[in-house]
Design an enzyme around this catalytic site. Structure first.
Site, short mmCIF file in Angstrom:
data_model
loop_
_atom_site.label_atom_id
_atom_site.label_comp_id
_atom_site.label_asym_id
_atom_site.label_seq_id
_atom_site.Cartn_x
_atom_site.Cartn_y
_atom_site.Cartn_z
N GLU A 103 10.44 0.86 3.98
CA GLU A 103 11.52 1.77 3.68
C GLU A 103 12.01 3.07 3.75
O GLU A 103 10.96 3.72 3.40
CB GLU A 103 12.02 1.28 1.82
CG GLU A 103 12.50 -0.16 1.90
CD GLU A 103 12.18 -1.18 0.74
OE1 GLU A 103 13.32 -2.00 0.38
OE2 GLU A 103 11.84 -0.66 -0.49
N CYS A 143 -1.13 3.36 -9.19
CA CYS A 143 -0.72 3.99 -10.20
C CYS A 143 0.27 2.79 -11.03
O CYS A 143 0.91 2.29 -10.87
CB CYS A 143 0.34 5.47 -10.09
SG CYS A 143 -0.51 5.97 -9.07
N CYS A 146 4.49 2.35 -10.98
CA CYS A 146 4.65 2.60 -9.18
C CYS A 146 4.92 1.51 -9.01
O CYS A 146 3.90 0.32 -9.09
CB CYS A 146 3.85 3.84 -8.25
SG CYS A 146 4.52 3.62 -6.93
#
Ligand code: SAH
Length: 413
Positions: A103, A143, A146
């Site tokens: 994306e 992370c 995320c």
């Protein structure tokens, strides 16, 4: 840019998209052509966005036919674009030649991350058009907060796939992309060469200056040191989130590999080599990194090198079903007060808006379903089932009229 319009790439064919000027000159000589043909193709690919060799009309027909037999122009294939009804952000979903998906996010002039505001040659806000590009499929750094991190690492993008995102965004909007942020899916410094090759082509071939590009890293110090050694003018943003090794390790496991002392040393060297002010990105999480001692350490850390701090609101990633700490994180209710505290300590602080949040295009929300085995050539389904998903870019973006919206907030992806 419609991606691989030359047809399904055959392994024997060479992909010219992503080649530098020099590589194209060399490639043309290997075909028995004169090197300047490489310069012509370079212009066709990047300045004019050509999607087929047939359209390169100032190249002799025989040469074009030779090119069609030996090479392809393979970037990314647009699958869908999702415009945000709330703020005009557009999320592009692309297919890659191997069926994977990525994306990018086009950030409207009215609400965009603004890396250039203080520069005399910066495009005015009305002209500015920022694309947040992906550099990897997935990300290995995991992370806790995320969405991409929950996907794991799949592979690096090629320079052609990175540039293909920009070519498509330019084609879809009919406007020049003025700013690039390497803040989409992936850790750009783990794909250093391809990212920098793409950045060089964007500067040399697409009129996007290195100083209008920002690269965001989770703190991969080897890459920061290399940027310093090569005196890269691309701006550096470091996702800091905490200045305590213990807290940061929980949020960002990469801290085990590169503890904060090493990160600070790398940032110092980058600044010494480039004199480009560093941006630190921070999200405050309730009762994790928002306590008084966290803020004291943060202030000390960010003061060490000329810098500014971008405070990013926490964007929910529950749609990726995170586990462990990621499942429990909540935005800090103390964020506004902390921003004031940082400003009182004479730190430059920007608070980013959450443009694109309604379409899961805000910071840290980019993630696509893990690839399923392809059945009958079908490309795996995107996990988003948002109602305003379109199958191409026919929906006009809200900002296409070049109207000024008056919103001067920042955003990013
Ligand atoms: N790997 C790079 C770039 C991708 S993430 C990096 O870590 O910097 C881009 C930015 O979004 C980073 O600053 C990251 O810390 C931030 N981010 C990630 N997840 C987020 C979330 N859920 N909400 C807000 N910001 C997030």
């Amino acid at each position: 840019m419609e991606g691989d319009v030359e047809g399904t790439p055959q392994t024997a064919k060479v992909n010219v998209l992503g080649m530098s000027r020099e590589e194209l000159r060399t490639f043309m000589t290997t075909l028995g052509e004169r090197p300047f043909r490489g310069d012509q193709i370079y212009r066709w690919l990047y300045a004019r966005g050509a999607i087929s060799f047939g359209s390169m009309t100032d190249i002799a027909r025989a040469s074009r036919e030779l090119l069609s037999r030996t090479a392809v122009i393979a970037g990314v294939v647009p699958v869908s674009s999702i415009p945000s009804p709330a703020d005009g952000t557009i999320k592009f979903l692309f297919g890659l030649a191997d069926g994977l998906r990525i994306e990018s996010v086009l950030i409207p002039p009215s609400a965009q991350f603004d890396p250039d505001e203080d520069r005399a040659d910066a495009p005015t806000r009305r002209e500015r058009l920022t694309l947040c590009v992906s550099t990897q499929v997935g990300c290995p750094l995991a992370c806790a907060f995320c969405a991409t991190g929950t996907m794991g690492f799949v592979r690096n993008l090629t320079a052609g796939e990175i540039i293909g995102q920009v070519l498509h965004a330019r084609h879809a909007t009919g406007r020049r992309i003025t700013n690039i942020v390497f803040m989409g899916m992936g850790e750009p410094l783990l794909n250093y060469e391809r990212v920098m090759n793409a950045a060089d082509i964007m500067t040399d071939g697409m009129d996007i200056g290195a100083r209008h590009m920002t690269l965001s890293t989770a703190g991969w110090c080897d890459g920061i040191l290399r940027m310093a050694a090569e005196q890269r003018r691309v701006k550096l943003a470091v996702s800091l989130h905490s200045a305590s090794d213990e807290v940061r390790t929980r949020l960002m496991p990469v801290t085990r590999r590169f503890p904060l002392a090493q990160l600070l040393d790398a940032v110092r060297r980058y600044y010494a080599a480039t004199r480009v002010r560093v941006t630190y990105e921070v999200v405050f999480f309730d009762d994790v990194n928002d306590r008084p001692e966290d803020i004291r350490k943060l202030i000390r850390f960010v003061r060490a090198v000329p810098s500014k701090v971008n405070v990013i609101p926490f964007h929910p990633i529950g749609f990726m079903h995170p586990e462990g700490l990621g499942a429990t994180l909540r935005p800090s209710p103390r964020t506004d007060a902390i921003v004031e505290q940082l400003r009182a300590a004479n730190i430059t602080v920007m608070v980013r808006s959450s443009a694109g949040e309604d379409i899961a295009a805000a910071c840290g929300q980019l993630a696509v379903a893990a690839p399923r085995r392809r059945q009958g050539g079908a490309i795996p389904r995107h996990r988003s089932t948002l109602p305003h998903e379109t199958t191409n870019h026919e929906t006009p973006p809200l900002w296409a009229t070049r109207r000024r919206e008056g919103n001067t907030g920042e955003t990013s992806c």
